[in-house]
Design a protein around this motif. Sequence first.
Motif, short mmCIF file in Angstrom:
data_model
loop_
_atom_site.label_atom_id
_atom_site.label_comp_id
_atom_site.label_asym_id
_atom_site.label_seq_id
_atom_site.Cartn_x
_atom_site.Cartn_y
_atom_site.Cartn_z
N TYR A 65 9.00 -6.45 83.54
CA TYR A 65 7.67 -6.42 84.14
C TYR A 65 7.78 -6.15 85.64
CZ TYR A 65 2.92 -8.07 85.28
OH TYR A 65 1.62 -8.16 85.72
N ARG A 66 8.73 -6.83 86.28
CA ARG A 66 8.93 -6.65 87.72
C ARG A 66 9.53 -5.28 88.02
NH1 ARG A 66 10.55 -12.24 87.34
NH2 ARG A 66 12.72 -11.64 87.39
N GLU A 67 10.51 -4.85 87.22
CA GLU A 67 11.14 -3.55 87.44
C GLU A 67 10.13 -2.40 87.36
OE1 GLU A 67 14.34 -3.09 84.62
OE2 GLU A 67 15.45 -4.79 85.46
N LEU A 68 9.19 -2.52 86.44
CA LEU A 68 8.17 -1.48 86.26
C LEU A 68 6.99 -1.63 87.21
CD1 LEU A 68 8.15 -1.31 82.34
CD2 LEU A 68 9.22 0.30 83.93
N ASN A 69 7.07 -2.66 88.07
CA ASN A 69 6.02 -2.91 89.06
C ASN A 69 4.64 -3.02 88.40
OD1 ASN A 69 5.12 -3.40 91.66
ND2 ASN A 69 4.73 -1.25 92.09
N LEU A 70 4.58 -3.71 87.27
CA LEU A 70 3.34 -3.77 86.50
C LEU A 70 2.27 -4.63 87.17
CD1 LEU A 70 4.70 -3.85 82.86
CD2 LEU A 70 3.70 -1.95 84.12
N LYS A 71 2.67 -5.53 88.04
CA LYS A 71 1.69 -6.35 88.75
C LYS A 71 0.68 -5.45 89.46
CE LYS A 71 1.31 -9.75 92.44
NZ LYS A 71 1.97 -10.25 93.62
N ASP A 72 1.18 -4.38 90.05
CA ASP A 72 0.31 -3.47 90.79
C ASP A 72 -0.24 -2.34 89.92
OD1 ASP A 72 0.77 -4.92 93.16
OD2 ASP A 72 2.63 -3.81 93.51
N LEU A 74 -0.93 -2.40 86.34
CA LEU A 74 -1.74 -2.70 85.14
C LEU A 74 -3.22 -2.43 85.34
CD1 LEU A 74 -0.41 -5.93 83.37
CD2 LEU A 74 -0.30 -3.55 82.61
N SER A 75 -3.75 -2.81 86.48
CA SER A 75 -5.20 -2.68 86.69
C SER A 75 -5.66 -1.22 86.64
CB SER A 75 -5.61 -3.31 88.01
OG SER A 75 -4.95 -2.67 89.08
N GLY A 76 -4.77 -0.29 86.91
CA GLY A 76 -5.13 1.12 86.87
C GLY A 76 -4.85 1.79 85.53
N MET A 77 -4.36 1.01 84.56
CA MET A 77 -4.03 1.56 83.25
C MET A 77 -5.14 1.28 82.25
SD MET A 77 -0.05 0.32 83.05
CE MET A 77 0.42 1.24 81.61
N SER A 78 -5.32 2.20 81.32
CA SER A 78 -6.30 1.98 80.25
C SER A 78 -5.76 0.95 79.26
CB SER A 78 -6.58 3.29 79.52
OG SER A 78 -5.45 3.66 78.73
N GLU A 79 -6.65 0.44 78.43
CA GLU A 79 -6.26 -0.51 77.38
C GLU A 79 -5.22 0.14 76.46
OE1 GLU A 79 -8.78 -2.11 73.77
OE2 GLU A 79 -9.43 -3.08 75.64
N GLU A 80 -5.43 1.39 76.11
CA GLU A 80 -4.48 2.11 75.23
C GLU A 80 -3.10 2.20 75.88
OE1 GLU A 80 -4.52 3.47 71.96
OE2 GLU A 80 -6.17 2.04 72.02
N GLU A 81 -3.06 2.51 77.16
CA GLU A 81 -1.79 2.60 77.88
C GLU A 81 -1.09 1.24 77.92
OE1 GLU A 81 -2.39 6.08 81.21
OE2 GLU A 81 -3.56 4.25 81.47
N GLN A 82 -1.86 0.19 78.16
CA GLN A 82 -1.27 -1.15 78.20
C GLN A 82 -0.73 -1.56 76.84
OE1 GLN A 82 -3.56 -4.22 80.24
NE2 GLN A 82 -4.65 -2.64 81.39
#
Length: 121
Positions: A65-72, A74-82
């Motif tokens: 999660y940290r390596e992919l920088n998902l904290k920043d 996720l909010s810009g990703m669609s539900e399908e992408e998540q």
Amino acid sequence: MEIVVLCYEKCSTCKKAINWLKEQGVQYTERPIKEENPSKEELRGWYQKSGLPLKRFFNTSGMLYRELNLKDRLSGMSEEEQLGLLASDGMLVKRPLLVTEQVICPGFKEAEWEKVVPAKG
């Protein structure tokens, strides 16, 4: 009621949850999340059934999660992408994940699990 617990063998919280289920005398099926990662369809169904925000299904304390920088990101990703991201690697999924016909509980909080798991003791 069938209970499935998706967990990772090296996760201390998963071990704690499994021990708690055993202490309660509860029958369950253990599913290794790394080897048997949930599919996108399973995740979609569980997410919809849970009524929780999709973010709750992410293992926010995990290395990946940290390596992919998902904290920043996720909010810009669609539900399908998540959902696709969660389905791509079991290490991204919050664990343990308790799954029953009626209830989905990402993470182990004893008080929450006590409400939904019928103790045999």
